[in-house]
Every structure is written in structure tokens, then in C-alpha cells.
Design an enzyme around this catalytic site. Structure first.
Site, PDB file in Angstrom:
ATOM      1  N   THR A 207     -53.814 -22.819-103.332  1.00  0.00           N
ATOM      2  CA  THR A 207     -54.576 -23.917-102.726  1.00  0.00           C
ATOM      3  C   THR A 207     -54.066 -24.142-101.306  1.00  0.00           C
ATOM      4  O   THR A 207     -52.895 -23.901-101.019  1.00  0.00           O
ATOM      5  CB  THR A 207     -54.362 -25.183-103.583  1.00  0.00           C
ATOM      6  OG1 THR A 207     -55.013 -24.982-104.826  1.00  0.00           O
ATOM      7  CG2 THR A 207     -54.897 -26.439-102.914  1.00  0.00           C
TER       8      THR A 207
ATOM      9  N   VAL B 178     -62.435 -29.823-113.033  1.00  0.00           N
ATOM     10  CA  VAL B 178     -62.099 -30.162-111.646  1.00  0.00           C
ATOM     11  C   VAL B 178     -60.673 -30.699-111.643  1.00  0.00           C
ATOM     12  O   VAL B 178     -60.323 -31.544-112.473  1.00  0.00           O
ATOM     13  CB  VAL B 178     -63.076 -31.218-111.084  1.00  0.00           C
ATOM     14  CG1 VAL B 178     -62.648 -31.665-109.696  1.00  0.00           C
ATOM     15  CG2 VAL B 178     -64.497 -30.652-111.044  1.00  0.00           C
TER      16      VAL B 178
ATOM     17  N   HIS C  40     -50.349 -28.011-110.463  1.00  0.00           N
ATOM     18  CA  HIS C  40     -51.072 -28.254-111.709  1.00  0.00           C
ATOM     19  C   HIS C  40     -51.905 -29.531-111.580  1.00  0.00           C
ATOM     20  O   HIS C  40     -51.374 -30.658-111.584  1.00  0.00           O
ATOM     21  CB  HIS C  40     -50.059 -28.361-112.852  1.00  0.00           C
ATOM     22  CG  HIS C  40     -50.703 -28.528-114.178  1.00  0.00           C
ATOM     23  ND1 HIS C  40     -50.544 -29.657-114.944  1.00  0.00           N
ATOM     24  CD2 HIS C  40     -51.537 -27.723-114.869  1.00  0.00           C
ATOM     25  CE1 HIS C  40     -51.252 -29.526-116.049  1.00  0.00           C
ATOM     26  NE2 HIS C  40     -51.851 -28.364-116.042  1.00  0.00           N
ATOM     27  N   GLY C  41     -53.214 -29.342-111.444  1.00  0.00           N
ATOM     28  CA  GLY C  41     -54.101 -30.438-111.089  1.00  0.00           C
ATOM     29  C   GLY C  41     -54.067 -31.616-112.038  1.00  0.00           C
ATOM     30  O   GLY C  41     -54.090 -32.781-111.611  1.00  0.00           O
TER      31      GLY C  41
END
Ligand code: ASP
Length: 296
Positions: free
Chosen positions: A166, A195, A219-220
Site C-alpha cells: 500500500t 474493504v 492489516h486493514g
């Protein structure tokens, strides 16, 4: 007033053979953003230019060359915040948009919504004059190869947080305004509709003129729980340095019940950059009031 920018290209166990590419990409993007600032551009212009450059670089999991989702498609998330107006714009799960960060900025400026997802975001892109590119234009051989290898070896594996790249940027312009942006292809093999933090304000990105700005990666699901970039900017508003604020945010990510992996870059209102990460490496470059540098 001094200008400053810091960019990142993901926090993960970046293998030695990829270190140079990550470093070069981050240095180039920081330089592009810094040139914008030196020529009198706004912090928002600078983070958009830097992140567009990182999205165009196949090294990173953003824009073209992003990891494929579980169905083998590129699906992108991006968000941007203007710390002056405290407004944000973000798009989630979009395909066929070369530079999702520019679409996020368009949304910020139009103000019709803060976050648009999927076909609604693509409709907004068409209405706003963005060209929609075919899926092949966003997919690289390397991404297909990665998808094939991991899918055939062990289907479960691609759901786990493997490589991540990212990208993000935070800038301070000559007027003292701060902006922040983040863009991602998300976790490799993510399921349809998933998402992460990157397009969520306060999680993947946050900026407040006079306090600071931050952009996160990792880690979203964990970053969402913590509200990672909001924690960092709150800490800078309360007087912590960019480095200490990043450390406080990462400490929150390490909460035993969260146990998140990742990192963030920060920039305070004086133009000093900071960072912190739980992973062995985080790709980043900065040109701030103390000089310039890069580290992977
Ligand atoms: N935070 C991103 C996500 O969870 C992935 C990353 O930063 O690498 O979608």
C-alpha cells in the site's frame, strides 16, 4: 514557511531482492511531491502527485500492478484528506481507474459524498470525465503469477496478510496546510466486497492543519479497529513529536486483543517526519525540515 513531505510504500517483510525497487520508488515519489510544494503547490496537490506516481509504479500494491482479489480482479481503494478544510474523499472497490487517489480528490472537491464504493464510484468517475481503462490495463504478469501460484498451492494462503505494498503520502505546504493520502489494491486474495482501512478516514489516512497528518498500511481490519491515523494525529495535536505519535499509534495496534501488523508515516505541523511499524521493514522516503532520507 518550510515545506515537507513523507511517503511510504507499505510495511511487510519486504524480501532483500525487492528492497532497491521499493527505495527508488519512494525516493522518486517524495521528490515529485516536494517539487510540487517548492513550486507553490498545495499539500493536497503534493500528496496527489506523489501517490499517483506510486500507483503507476508496479512495485507497489496500488493502481496498476496491484494484487488480485479472490476472483482474479484488480479492485482498488484510496482516500485523501485536506487538513485545512478537514474534508475527505475516498473511493472503494473500484476497477478501471488508473489513479484512484485522483478520483478520491475529485470527490473531496465535489463534496457529493465522502466515500463512494463500487459501481457508484465508477459512475461518479465517468460523470467527472475520468477515463475507464479495461481490466488488462491494470493487471500485470507479476500479479497474475502471484495469484496463480498461491491459489494452486494453497487456496487459504491468499487470504492471509502476505505481501503488502500500500502507498501513502503526507505533506506540509508553504501556507502551513497539511494533507494526507493513501491508496491500495488491498490484501491479496481478498473476498469480493472486502474493504480495509485505506479508504476510511481516521484509519488509513488523516490530516489536520496545525496538528499533523498520517498515512497507514498493514492489516486493514486491525487498523480500522484502532483508528490508527486518528490516534497519531490526536497525539501530535497534544504535543507529541511525529515519531512519538507514530509509536503511540503502533502501540495501540499491538493491543493483545488486536495484535495487528503494519505501520504508519507521520508529519507534524513543524515539518518533521516520523514513522513506526511492527513489521520487519517499511518502505519510506522523506524530505522534511531536518533533511532527506529513505529507508526500507
Ligand atoms: N491496509 C491495506 C488493507 O488492509 C493493505 C495494506 O496496507 O497493505 O487493505
Amino acid at each position: 514557511m518550510a515545506v515537507a513531505i513523507v511517503v511510504h510504500g507499505g510495511a511487510w517483510e519486504i524480501p532483500p531482492r525487492l528492497v532497491d525497487r521499493h527505495e527508488r520508488g519512494c525516493i522518486r515519489a517524495a521528490q515529485i511531491g516536494h517539487d510540487v510544494l517548492r513550486q507553490g503547490g498545495s499539500a493536497l496537490d503534493a500528496v496527489e502527485a506523489a501517490v499517483c506516481d506510486l500507483e503507476d509504479d508496479e512495485t507497489f500494491d496500488a493502481g496498476r500492478g496491484s494484487f488480485l482479489d479472490r476472483d482474479g480482479n484488480v479492485s482498488l481503494d484510496a482516500g485523501v484528506m485536506d487538513g485545512d478544510s478537514m474534508k475527505s474523499g475516498a473511493v472503494a472497490w473500484v476497477s478501471g481507474i488508473r489513479n484512484p487517489v485522483s478520483l478520491a480528490r475529485k470527490l473531496l472537491e465535489q463534496g457529493v459524498a465522502s466515500l463512494l464504493a463500487g459501481s457508484g464510484a465508477e459512475e461518479f468517475a465517468r460523470e467527472s470525465g475520468f477515463s475507464i481503462v479495461p481490466p488488462e490495463a491494470m493487471t500485470t504478469e507479476a500479479a497474475i503469477e502471484f495469484y496463480r501460484t498461491h491459489r494452486s498451492e494453497n487456496p487459504r494462503q491468499i487470504f492471509e496478510p502476505l505481501p503488502r505494498g500500500t502507498v501513502g503520502a503526507v505533506a506540509l505546504d508553504a501556507r502551513g496546510a497539511i494533507a494526507s493520502a493513501t491508496s491500495t489494491g488491498g490484501l491479496p486474495g481478498k473476498r469480493r466486497g472486502r474493504v480495509g482501512d485505506s479508504p476510511i478516514v481516521g484509519a488509513g489516512y488523516f490530516a489536520e492543519t496545525g496538528a499533523g497528518g498520517a498515512s497507514a498500511t498493514g492489516h486493514g481490519e486491525s487498523i480500522l479497529t484502532v483508528g490508527l491515523t486518528r490516534v497519531a494525529v490526536d497525539a501530535m495535536r497534544n504535543g507529541l513529536s511525529a515519531t512519538d505519535a507514530a509509536a503511540v499509534a503502533v502501540e495501540a495496534l499491538r493491543h493483545p486483543k488486536i495484535g495487528g501488523a503494519g505501520g504508519l508515516i507521520t508529519l507534524d505541523a513543524n515539518g518533521t517526519a516520523g514513522h513506526a511499524h511492527t513489521t520487519s521493514r517499511m518502505a519510506r522516503a522523506w524530505i522534511d525540515v531536518n533533511g532527506d532520507g529513505a529507508m526500507v
